[in-house]
Design an enzyme around this catalytic site. Structure first.
Site, PDB file in Angstrom:
ATOM      1  N   ASP A 183       0.831  -1.211   0.000  1.00 44.39           N
ATOM      2  CA  ASP A 183       0.000   0.000   0.000  1.00 44.39           C
ATOM      3  C   ASP A 183       0.866   1.263   0.000  1.00 44.39           C
ATOM      4  O   ASP A 183       0.507   2.278  -0.613  1.00 44.39           O
ATOM      5  CB  ASP A 183      -1.021  -0.006   1.148  1.00 44.39           C
ATOM      6  CG  ASP A 183      -0.430  -0.300   2.515  1.00 44.39           C
ATOM      7  OD1 ASP A 183       0.813  -0.411   2.625  1.00 44.39           O
ATOM      8  OD2 ASP A 183      -1.216  -0.427   3.479  1.00 44.39           O
ATOM      9  N   HIS A 201       1.283   9.212  -6.208  1.00 46.61           N
ATOM     10  CA  HIS A 201       1.726  10.617  -6.254  1.00 46.61           C
ATOM     11  C   HIS A 201       2.317  10.925  -7.635  1.00 46.61           C
ATOM     12  O   HIS A 201       2.160  12.033  -8.162  1.00 46.61           O
ATOM     13  CB  HIS A 201       2.776  10.892  -5.178  1.00 46.61           C
ATOM     14  CG  HIS A 201       2.205  11.125  -3.810  1.00 46.61           C
ATOM     15  ND1 HIS A 201       1.196  12.026  -3.567  1.00 46.61           N
ATOM     16  CD2 HIS A 201       2.504  10.573  -2.614  1.00 46.61           C
ATOM     17  CE1 HIS A 201       0.904  12.028  -2.273  1.00 46.61           C
ATOM     18  NE2 HIS A 201       1.679  11.149  -1.666  1.00 46.61           N
ATOM     19  N   HIS A 237      -1.234  15.689   5.168  1.00 49.32           N
ATOM     20  CA  HIS A 237      -1.473  14.353   5.716  1.00 49.32           C
ATOM     21  C   HIS A 237      -2.518  14.400   6.826  1.00 49.32           C
ATOM     22  O   HIS A 237      -3.275  13.460   7.021  1.00 49.32           O
ATOM     23  CB  HIS A 237      -0.180  13.753   6.290  1.00 49.32           C
ATOM     24  CG  HIS A 237       0.890  13.529   5.262  1.00 49.32           C
ATOM     25  ND1 HIS A 237       1.830  14.484   4.964  1.00 49.32           N
ATOM     26  CD2 HIS A 237       1.135  12.474   4.458  1.00 49.32           C
ATOM     27  CE1 HIS A 237       2.635  14.009   4.024  1.00 49.32           C
ATOM     28  NE2 HIS A 237       2.235  12.794   3.690  1.00 49.32           N
ATOM     29  N   GLU A 278      -2.826  13.611  -1.233  1.00 54.04           N
ATOM     30  CA  GLU A 278      -2.624  12.529  -0.267  1.00 54.04           C
ATOM     31  C   GLU A 278      -3.817  11.565  -0.248  1.00 54.04           C
ATOM     32  O   GLU A 278      -3.648  10.354  -0.125  1.00 54.04           O
ATOM     33  CB  GLU A 278      -2.406  13.106   1.127  1.00 54.04           C
ATOM     34  CG  GLU A 278      -1.016  13.672   1.349  1.00 54.04           C
ATOM     35  CD  GLU A 278       0.062  12.610   1.181  1.00 54.04           C
ATOM     36  OE1 GLU A 278      -0.165  11.437   1.537  1.00 54.04           O
ATOM     37  OE2 GLU A 278       1.130  12.946   0.660  1.00 54.04           O
ATOM     38  N   HIS A 335       0.818   3.993  -2.780  1.00 57.49           N
ATOM     39  CA  HIS A 335       0.618   5.393  -2.397  1.00 57.49           C
ATOM     40  C   HIS A 335       1.652   6.286  -3.099  1.00 57.49           C
ATOM     41  O   HIS A 335       1.296   7.283  -3.733  1.00 57.49           O
ATOM     42  CB  HIS A 335       0.730   5.508  -0.874  1.00 57.49           C
ATOM     43  CG  HIS A 335       0.588   6.896  -0.345  1.00 57.49           C
ATOM     44  ND1 HIS A 335      -0.552   7.332   0.287  1.00 57.49           N
ATOM     45  CD2 HIS A 335       1.434   7.951  -0.364  1.00 57.49           C
ATOM     46  CE1 HIS A 335      -0.387   8.598   0.636  1.00 57.49           C
ATOM     47  NE2 HIS A 335       0.802   9.000   0.251  1.00 57.49           N
ATOM     48  N   GLU A 336       2.919   5.923  -2.999  1.00 58.87           N
ATOM     49  CA  GLU A 336       3.972   6.772  -3.577  1.00 58.87           C
ATOM     50  C   GLU A 336       3.877   6.852  -5.098  1.00 58.87           C
ATOM     51  O   GLU A 336       4.035   7.913  -5.696  1.00 58.87           O
ATOM     52  CB  GLU A 336       5.351   6.270  -3.157  1.00 58.87           C
ATOM     53  CG  GLU A 336       5.612   6.387  -1.662  1.00 58.87           C
ATOM     54  CD  GLU A 336       5.202   7.724  -1.104  1.00 58.87           C
ATOM     55  OE1 GLU A 336       5.384   8.749  -1.772  1.00 58.87           O
ATOM     56  OE2 GLU A 336       4.653   7.752   0.010  1.00 58.87           O
TER      57      GLU A 336
HETATM   58 ZN   LIG Z   1       1.753  10.859   0.358  1.00 61.49          ZN
END
Ligand SMILES: [Zn+2]
Length: 914
Positions: free
Chosen positions: A402, A410, A498, A430, A406-407
C-alpha cells in the site's frame, strides 16, 4: 476593502440563466419549502471563486465542430465567450486524454500575456466522433480578472537571493541551490507576477534536506508562496528531492531474464531481471511496456539522490540469476515486485500506460539513510520512489504494497491533475494516494473490503505489534470536515496535507465499499485524470467525482450513494462556517500567517493582501471595538508594505520593492492611525529591515546587511535621521522591542563553539545599555519583550530536559525572577510571548509534526498574571493560534487558523479551561 467583485451565488444564478441550467439547489428548497424528494446528485453548474469562469458545467449535449478534439473544444469555448468568459488566446492545450469508452478530455492551461498562470487548468469533455462530436461538460479554473504586469521589476539576481531566503535556517542556506523555472502569474484577484524557483538545501534543525517550491513576487521581491516539494506517505519526513532520473544508463546493454531473489522476510520469489553482457544480473524488469528498475542505495545518504541519481549509482546487482540475501534485507526485491504490482493495477484495471501515462521508466531507490540512520519514511520525489531501509522497529519501507501504491500514485497525480501540494489541494493529493495505495493492495492480494485491515495504510511495516497500532492512517477513521479538520498553517505539514487526507480518502473508501470496487476505482481514477485541476479544494473535488460518475454512466442511485458518502464526511459547500469559534474576527482571510499584527490602546495594525490575494501586500488598521471598516494605511505604490507596529496613535511599518528612485530596496514608514501624511523614516538598498517598532516619537527596527550578514538595531528619535545602536563585534540582535524610552532585544554571540544569548535593555535617553541578563549557555533566549516596566523573555534548554520558562527582570539589571518556571513534567516549547502590565500571553506548541498530530498539537495561546500564576487557555479555538499580541489588560489579538483560513481575531479575557 474586502468586497468581492461579485457574489458567487448571484454569479452562479446569472450564468445558470444564460445557460438555461438548473442550479444544484432546487428553487423550492431555496425558498424554504420542503426540498424535492430526490435532488440531482450531480451539480449542473458551480460558479468559480474569484473568477467569472464557471468551475463546473455538466449536463451539456451541444454539437461541436469537427477536427481534433482540441480544435472542437477551443471552437466551443470561443463560440460561447458570454457563457464561459474564457479568452481563447490565453488557452494552451497540454494534452487530450481518451477514456476506454471513447470520451475525450481536452486539457488547457492558461497563459496571461505569455506567462503561465499558476494552477489554472480548464477541461473540456467531448463524446462522439468526427462530425458527431459533442461537448458534455466543462470545468476547472480559469482566471478572468488578471491585470498584473508580466515583466519583472526586480533584478533576477535579487529574486534568486530572496528565494534562497525561504530556507529559514541561515546555516541551511550554505550550498543551497535555486533552480529557476521562470515567471508565473499567481492567480487571485488581479493576479501577481512571481518568479518560480525550486530551492534545495539542508535544514539541520528540522529536516535532513529541504526542497521547496518558492514563488517570489517579481514586483516587490516579497516571498509570495512556498511549500515543500516532497510527497511522503507520512508526515514528519526527513527526505530529499529529486531531479532527472538517469534510467537510460541502467537499461543499456541489458536483456530480459528471470531469476529468484529473497524478499524482506527471506522467502525466495521469482523476479524479472536484466542480464548484462558481462553475464551479471540486475533488478531491471524489461518484460513490461514501462521498464522497472530498482536501485540499492546500500545505506547511502538520501542527499546523494537529491536532483537525480548519483553518477555511480547502480541497480541492485547479482553475479548470477539468483540474487543474494542483501537484495531482500535492503528492500530491493519488495520494491521491484511492488512496482510491478502497482503498474499492473493501473494498466490492466484502469488502462493507464504506467506512472506518466506514456510508459516512461519506473524507478525505485531503496535502503537510503539520513544523517547515518535509516530513513523512516518513503516518498515520491517528483521523479522516483525513495524508500528508507529497515530498522529494529520497521521492515524496509518498500515492504508494504500500500505504501508503494501510495507513492507511485503521487507520480500519477503529477502527470494528471497536478494537485498543488499545499492545503486542501495537497490533502486531495494525499487522499487519492491513500485510496489507490490501499486499492492496489487489497485487489492484488485478494483482501475483501469487509476485512478490517483493508482500510489500514502501512500496517505491515512494523516488526512487532498489531497492524492497527502500526498503521499510519486508516481510511475508515470516520473523520469529517466540521468535527476534525486540522487547522494547520502552511508551515505545518504543508497546511495539513497528511493531517486532513483521510477526511476525503475516507469518503472515497466508503464509496468503494458501497459500490463495487472496480466501479469505484474507475470513478476515482476518472475524476483524477479528467476532472480535477491543481487548485481544487474538497468541495471542488466532490463536484469532480460526481461529474466523473455521470460521464461513466453511473445510475441515479449510485450517484446518490457517492453524494451521500461526501455528505457523511462533511464535504459540502460552506463547511468552514460550521466550525465553532469563541473569538471575534477583526480581519478575515489574511494572506499570510508569517507577518505578526500589532495592537495598542484598542487599535490594531496587520498586513495582508486584499481578499483572494488581490493586489500587493498592504498595512491595514482598525479598532478592536469599533464597527468601522478597516482602512488601508500604506500607499498603493506597487511595493509590499508589511511588518507593522503601532503605539495606539501612530503606525510604523516596512516596505519592500522598487522605490521612487527606481531601485529595489526597503523603506520604513510612519503614519498616524487616523490618517495624515505618510512619513519616510529610513530607506536602504542592501539591507533587510524588520522588527519595526514605534513608541511616541521613537521608531526602531532591525537592519540586516546583505553583504556582511550582521544584524543590529536602528533608531529614529522625533523624526530625526536614524542612528545605529552599536553592538560589540560578532554580536547580533533579534526580537526587538520598544516602549517608553527603553529599547530591548535578544543579543547573541559565539564563545568558541557555543552560542550565548541574553536579553538586553537599552536606555534611549542615556544612550547606553542598562542591563544584560546572560542566560546559561545550555539555554536559548527568545521573545524578549518590555511590559509593565519589566523586561520579559523566554529561556528554553537546548537539551529539552525541561520546558521553556518565562523570566522577568528590572531594566536596572537587578535579580531576575521566574514568571513561569520550566516544567519537567509538562515540557513546553514556548513559541511566542506578549504582555501588558497585567498579563503575560504565550504560544505553546505541544506536538512535533507527526502522523497523529491533531488540532490539540497545534500551537495554542495561554495567559497568566504578570506576577506569575497558573496559565489558562486564551481561547478554546481548536486550530493553530499564531502571532499573539497583547493590547491592554487581558485582551489579546492573534492569527487563528481554525477554520482552514487565517483570520485576525480577538478575545477580551482568557477562556480558562477548554
Ligand atoms: Zn503521500
Amino acid at each position: 476593502m474586502h468586497q468581492r467583485s461579485r457574489s458567487p451565488k448571484l454569479l452562479g444564478a446569472a450564468i445558470a440563466a444564460v445557460l438555461g441550467l438548473g442550479l444544484g439547489v432546487p428553487p423550492a428548497a431555496a425558498a424554504g419549502a420542503a426540498p424535492a424528494a430526490d435532488p440531482d446528485p450531480v451539480p449542473g453548474l458551480v460558479a468559480g471563486t474569484d473568477t467569472a469562469a464557471p468551475q463546473l458545467v455538466t449536463g451539456l449535449a451541444e454539437p461541436a465542430a469537427g477536427g481534433t478534439p482540441a480544435d472542437a473544444a477551443r471552437a466551443h469555448l470561443a463560440a460561447h465567450r458570454d457563457r464561459y468568459r474564457v479568452d481563447p488566446a490565453q488557452l494552451v492545450e497540454t494534452g487530450t486524454e481518451r477514456a476506454a469508452d471513447g470520451r475525450r478530455t481536452v486539457r488547457f492551461t492558461q497563459q496571461y500575456g505569455g506567462v503561465p498562470v499558476f494552477g489554472a487548468a480548464y477541461l473540456v469533455h467531448l463524446a462522439g466522433e468526427g462530425g458527431g462530436q459533442r461537448v458534455e461538460s466543462i470545468g476547472g479554473k480559469y482566471f478572468t480578472g488578471l491585470t498584473a504586469p508580466t515583466v519583472s521589476s526586480v533584478p533576477d539576481e535579487v529574486l534568486r537571493r530572496l528565494a534562497l531566503g525561504a530556507i529559514e535556517d541561515p546555516a541551511g542556506r550554505e550550498g543551497a541551490t535555486a533552480e529557476d523555472h521562470g515567471p508565473v502569474v499567481l492567480p487571485g484577484g488581479t493576479g501577481r507576477l512571481a518568479r518560480h524557483f525550486t530551492v534545495r538545501g539542508t535544514d539541520p534543525a528540522v529536516w535532513a534536506a529541504t526542497a521547496r517550491e518558492v514563488f517570489v513576487d517579481a514586483t516587490t521581491g516579497r516571498l509570495a508562496l512556498a511549500y515543500d516539494v516532497r510527497a511522503p506517505y507520512r508526515a514528519a519526513a526527513a527526505a530529499a528531492p529529486g531531479g532527472a532520473v538517469a534510467a537510460a544508463a541502467a537499461t543499456a546493454a541489458v536483456e530480459p531474464a528471470t531469476g529468484t531473489a529473497p524478499d524482506t522476510l527471506g522467502r525466495s520469489v521469482p523476479v524479472n531481471v536484466g542480464r548484462l553482457f558481462d553475464g551479471s544480473y540486475q533488478l531491471t524488469d524489461l518484460t513490461r511496456p514501462a521498464v522497472i528498475t530498482t536501485y540499492d542505495a546500500a545505506g547511502r545518504e538520501v542527499l546523494d539522490f537529491n536532483g537525480g541519481l548519483p553518477a555511480d549509482a547502480r541497480p541492485a546487482a547479482s553475479a548470477g540469476p539468483d540474487f543474494p540475501a542483501s537484495t531482500g534485507t535492503s528492500g530491493a526485491t519488495d520494491a521491484h515486485l511492488n512496482a510491478a504490482a502497482v503498474d499492473d493495477f493501473y494498466r490492466t484495471r484502469l488502462g493507464r500506460a504506467g506512472i506518466d501515462g506514456d510508459n516512461g521508466p519506473i524507478t525505485s531507490v531503496v535502503n537510503v539513510t539520513s544523517f547515518g540512520e535509516p530513513l523512516q519514511n518513503a516518498y515520491w520525489d517528483g521523479q522516483k520512489m525513495i524508500y528508507g531501509g529497515g530498522t529494529g522497529t520497521y521492515h524496509p519501507f518498500s515492504a508494504a504494497r500500500d505504501v508503494a501504491g501510495h507513492e507511485m500514485t503521487h507520480g500519477v497525480v503529477k502527470h494528471t491533475a497536478q494537485l498543488v501540494y499545499l492545503g486542501q489541494s495537497g490533502a486531495l493529493d494525499e487522499a487519492v494516494a491513500d485510496y489507490f495505495g490501499n486499492a492496489v493492495e487489497v485487489t492484488s492480494r485478494g483482501i475483501p473490503m469487509t476485512d478490517p485491515r483493508a482500510a489500514l495504510l502501512g500496517e505491515d511495516l512494523c516488526r512487532a505489534g498489531t497492524p492497527e497500532a502500526c498503521a499510519v492512517r486508516r481510511l475508515d477513521d470516520g473523520r469529517t470536515t466540521v468535527a476534525d479538520y486540522t487547522g494547520a498553517p502552511a508551515g505545518v505539514d504543508n497546511g495539513g496535507v497528511h493531517l486532513n487526507s483521510t477526511i476525503f480518502s475516507g469518503a472515497l473508501w466508503d464509496i468503494r465499499r458501497a459500490l463495487d470496487p472496480l466501479t469505484a476505482d474507475r470513478l476515482v481514477y476518472r475524476a483524477l485524470a479528467e476532472y480535477l485541476t491543481p487548485l481544487d479544494d474538497f468541495v471542488d473535488a466532490r463536484g469532480a467525482v460526481l461529474a466523473a460518475g455521470r460521464a461513466l454512466g453511473l445510475d441515479r442511485a449510485q450517484l446518490r450513494t457517492v453524494a451521500g458518502a461526501f455528505d457523511a464526511h462533511g464535504i459540502k459547500a460552506g463547511w468552514q462556517r460550521r466550525i465553532g469559534v469563541d473569538s471575534r474576527s477583526l480581519l478575515r482571510e489574511l494572506s499570510t500567517e508569517s507577518i505578526a499584527p500589532d495592537a495598542a490602546a484598542g487599535r490594531w495594525v496587520a498586513a495582508t493582501t486584499e481578499k483572494g490575494g488581490r493586489g500587493s501586500l498592504g498595512v491595514y488598521a482598525g479598532s478592536v471595538t469599533g464597527s468601522a471598516e478597516p482602512v488601508r494605511l500604506s500607499p498603493d505604490d506597487g511595493r509590499s508594505h508589511g511588518w507593522p507596529a503601532t503605539d495606539g496613535t501612530t503606525a510604523a511599518w516596512a516596505a519592500m520593492g522598487q522605490g521612487a528612485n527606481g531601485q529595489w530596496g526597503m523603506e520604513v514608514f510612519a503614519r498616524p492611525l487616523d490618517g495624515g501624511p505618510t512619513r519616510s523614516v529610513h530607506s536602504a538598498a542592501n539591507q533587510y529591515l524588520g522588527d519595526v517598532r514605534i513608541s511616541g516619537a521613537d521608531v526602531a527596527f532591525l537592519a540586516n546587511d546583505f553583504g556582511t550578514g550582521r544584524t543590529w538595531p536602528q533608531l529614529s528619535r522625533g523624526g530625526a535621521p536614524v542612528t545605529a545602536v552599536p553592538l560589540p563585534d560578532g554580536h547580533a540582535a533579534a526580537d526587538l522591542t520598544l516602549k517608553d524610552g527603553l529599547l530591548a532585544w535578544t543579543e547573541s554571540w559565539q564563545v568558541g563553539e557555543r552560542t550565548v544569548s541574553a536579553p538586553t535593555v537599552y536606555s534611549i535617553a542615556e544612550g547606553r545599555t542598562l542591563a544584560q541578563y546572560p542566560a546559561p549557555d545550555t539555554t536559548r533566549v527568545s521573545g524578549t519583550r518590555l511590559a509593565g516596566g519589566r523586561l520579559l523573555w523566554v529561556e528554553t534548554p537546548t537539551d529539552q530536559s525541561r520546558g521553556s520558562s518565562i523570566r522577568s527582570g528590572a531594566p536596572d539589571g537587578s535579580a531576575a525572577v521566574d514568571v513561569l518556571p520550566g516544567s519537567t513534567t509538562a515540557p513546553r516549547r514556548i513559541t511566542a510571548l506578549t504582555a501588558t502590565d497585567r498579563a503575560v500571553t504565550f504560544g505553546y506548541a505541544g506536538g512535533r509534526v507527526s502522523d497523529t498530530m491533531k488540532n490539540t498539537d497545534l500551537p495554542k495561546l495561554w495567559q497568566l498574571p504578570l506576577t506569575g500564576g497558573t496559565p489558562e487557555r486564551v481561547s478554546c479555538n481548536r486550530g493553530g493560534q499564531y502571532a499573539p499580541v497583547a493590547d491592554r489588560g487581558t485582551r489579546v489579538l492573534w492569527l487563528d487558523a481554525t477554520a482552514g483560513r487565517t483570520d485576525l481575531v480577538v478575545r477580551e479575557r482568557a477562556a480558562g479551561t477548554c
